[in-house]
Motif scaffolding. Structure first.
Motif, short mmCIF file in Angstrom:
data_model
loop_
_atom_site.label_atom_id
_atom_site.label_comp_id
_atom_site.label_asym_id
_atom_site.label_seq_id
_atom_site.Cartn_x
_atom_site.Cartn_y
_atom_site.Cartn_z
N MET A 29 0.85 -1.18 0.00
CA MET A 29 0.00 0.00 0.00
C MET A 29 0.89 1.25 0.00
O MET A 29 1.93 1.29 0.66
CB MET A 29 -0.92 -0.04 1.21
CG MET A 29 -1.77 1.17 1.37
SD MET A 29 -2.90 0.99 2.74
CE MET A 29 -4.36 1.56 1.96
N TYR A 30 0.47 2.26 -0.70
CA TYR A 30 1.25 3.48 -0.85
C TYR A 30 1.63 4.08 0.50
O TYR A 30 2.80 4.42 0.73
CB TYR A 30 0.48 4.50 -1.71
CG TYR A 30 1.20 5.80 -1.87
CD1 TYR A 30 2.25 5.93 -2.77
CD2 TYR A 30 0.87 6.92 -1.11
CE1 TYR A 30 2.93 7.12 -2.92
CE2 TYR A 30 1.54 8.12 -1.25
CZ TYR A 30 2.57 8.22 -2.16
OH TYR A 30 3.25 9.40 -2.30
N GLN A 31 0.67 4.21 1.41
CA GLN A 31 0.94 4.85 2.70
C GLN A 31 1.99 4.08 3.49
O GLN A 31 2.86 4.68 4.11
CB GLN A 31 -0.35 5.00 3.52
CG GLN A 31 -0.16 5.80 4.79
CD GLN A 31 0.42 7.19 4.55
OE1 GLN A 31 0.09 7.88 3.61
NE2 GLN A 31 1.31 7.60 5.43
N TYR A 32 1.93 2.78 3.46
CA TYR A 32 2.94 1.96 4.15
C TYR A 32 4.32 2.22 3.58
O TYR A 32 5.30 2.35 4.32
CB TYR A 32 2.58 0.47 4.03
CG TYR A 32 3.65 -0.43 4.59
CD1 TYR A 32 3.74 -0.66 5.96
CD2 TYR A 32 4.56 -1.04 3.74
CE1 TYR A 32 4.73 -1.48 6.47
CE2 TYR A 32 5.56 -1.86 4.24
CZ TYR A 32 5.64 -2.08 5.61
OH TYR A 32 6.63 -2.88 6.11
N ASP A 33 4.41 2.31 2.25
CA ASP A 33 5.70 2.57 1.61
C ASP A 33 6.23 3.96 1.96
O ASP A 33 7.44 4.14 2.14
CB ASP A 33 5.59 2.40 0.10
CG ASP A 33 5.36 0.95 -0.29
OD1 ASP A 33 5.80 0.05 0.46
OD2 ASP A 33 4.75 0.72 -1.35
N VAL A 34 5.34 4.93 2.09
CA VAL A 34 5.76 6.26 2.50
C VAL A 34 6.32 6.22 3.92
O VAL A 34 7.38 6.79 4.21
CB VAL A 34 4.60 7.28 2.39
CG1 VAL A 34 4.96 8.60 3.07
CG2 VAL A 34 4.21 7.50 0.94
N GLU A 35 5.62 5.53 4.81
CA GLU A 35 6.09 5.42 6.19
C GLU A 35 7.45 4.72 6.25
O GLU A 35 8.34 5.14 7.01
CB GLU A 35 5.06 4.67 7.04
CG GLU A 35 3.80 5.47 7.26
CD GLU A 35 2.68 4.66 7.92
OE1 GLU A 35 2.97 3.56 8.44
OE2 GLU A 35 1.54 5.12 7.90
N THR A 36 7.63 3.68 5.46
CA THR A 36 8.90 2.96 5.41
C THR A 36 10.01 3.88 4.92
O THR A 36 11.11 3.91 5.48
CB THR A 36 8.78 1.73 4.50
OG1 THR A 36 7.75 0.87 5.01
CG2 THR A 36 10.09 0.96 4.43
N PHE A 37 9.71 4.66 3.89
CA PHE A 37 10.69 5.61 3.35
C PHE A 37 11.06 6.66 4.39
O PHE A 37 12.23 6.99 4.58
CB PHE A 37 10.12 6.28 2.09
CG PHE A 37 11.00 7.38 1.55
CD1 PHE A 37 12.18 7.08 0.89
CD2 PHE A 37 10.63 8.70 1.70
CE1 PHE A 37 12.99 8.10 0.40
CE2 PHE A 37 11.43 9.72 1.21
CZ PHE A 37 12.62 9.42 0.56
N MET A 38 10.04 7.18 5.10
CA MET A 38 10.31 8.21 6.10
C MET A 38 11.16 7.65 7.25
O MET A 38 12.03 8.34 7.76
CB MET A 38 8.99 8.80 6.62
CG MET A 38 8.21 9.58 5.56
SD MET A 38 9.14 10.88 4.71
CE MET A 38 9.61 11.92 6.07
N CYS A 39 10.92 6.42 7.63
CA CYS A 39 11.74 5.79 8.67
C CYS A 39 13.18 5.65 8.20
O CYS A 39 14.12 5.87 8.98
CB CYS A 39 11.16 4.42 9.05
SG CYS A 39 9.67 4.52 10.04
#
Length: 60
Positions: A1-11
């Motif tokens: 999911m896009y939001q999960y990938d964004v969170e992973t990137f931000m981490c």
């Protein structure tokens, strides 16, 4: 999911020690891009294609 990938990137950015201002800019840009995608029914990162990115850039 896009939001999960964004969170992973931000981490990952946080682990690299990027400046808070840079992180905020990245997060805001990705959130706005996510809204743009959602309006077009795109929720999975794998669905994003080059024309989607070009269309987003044209709207900014």
């Amino acid at each position: 999911m896009y939001q999960y990938d964004v969170e992973t990137f931000m981490c990952a950015c946080d682990r690299k020690g990027l400046a808070a201002k840079t992180m905020k800019s990245y997060e805001q840009t990705l959130r706005l891009f996510g809204l743009f995608l959602a309006e077009r029914g795109i929720t999975q990162t794998e669905e994003i294609r080059h024309p989607h990115i070009e269309a987003y850039i044209d709207t900014v």
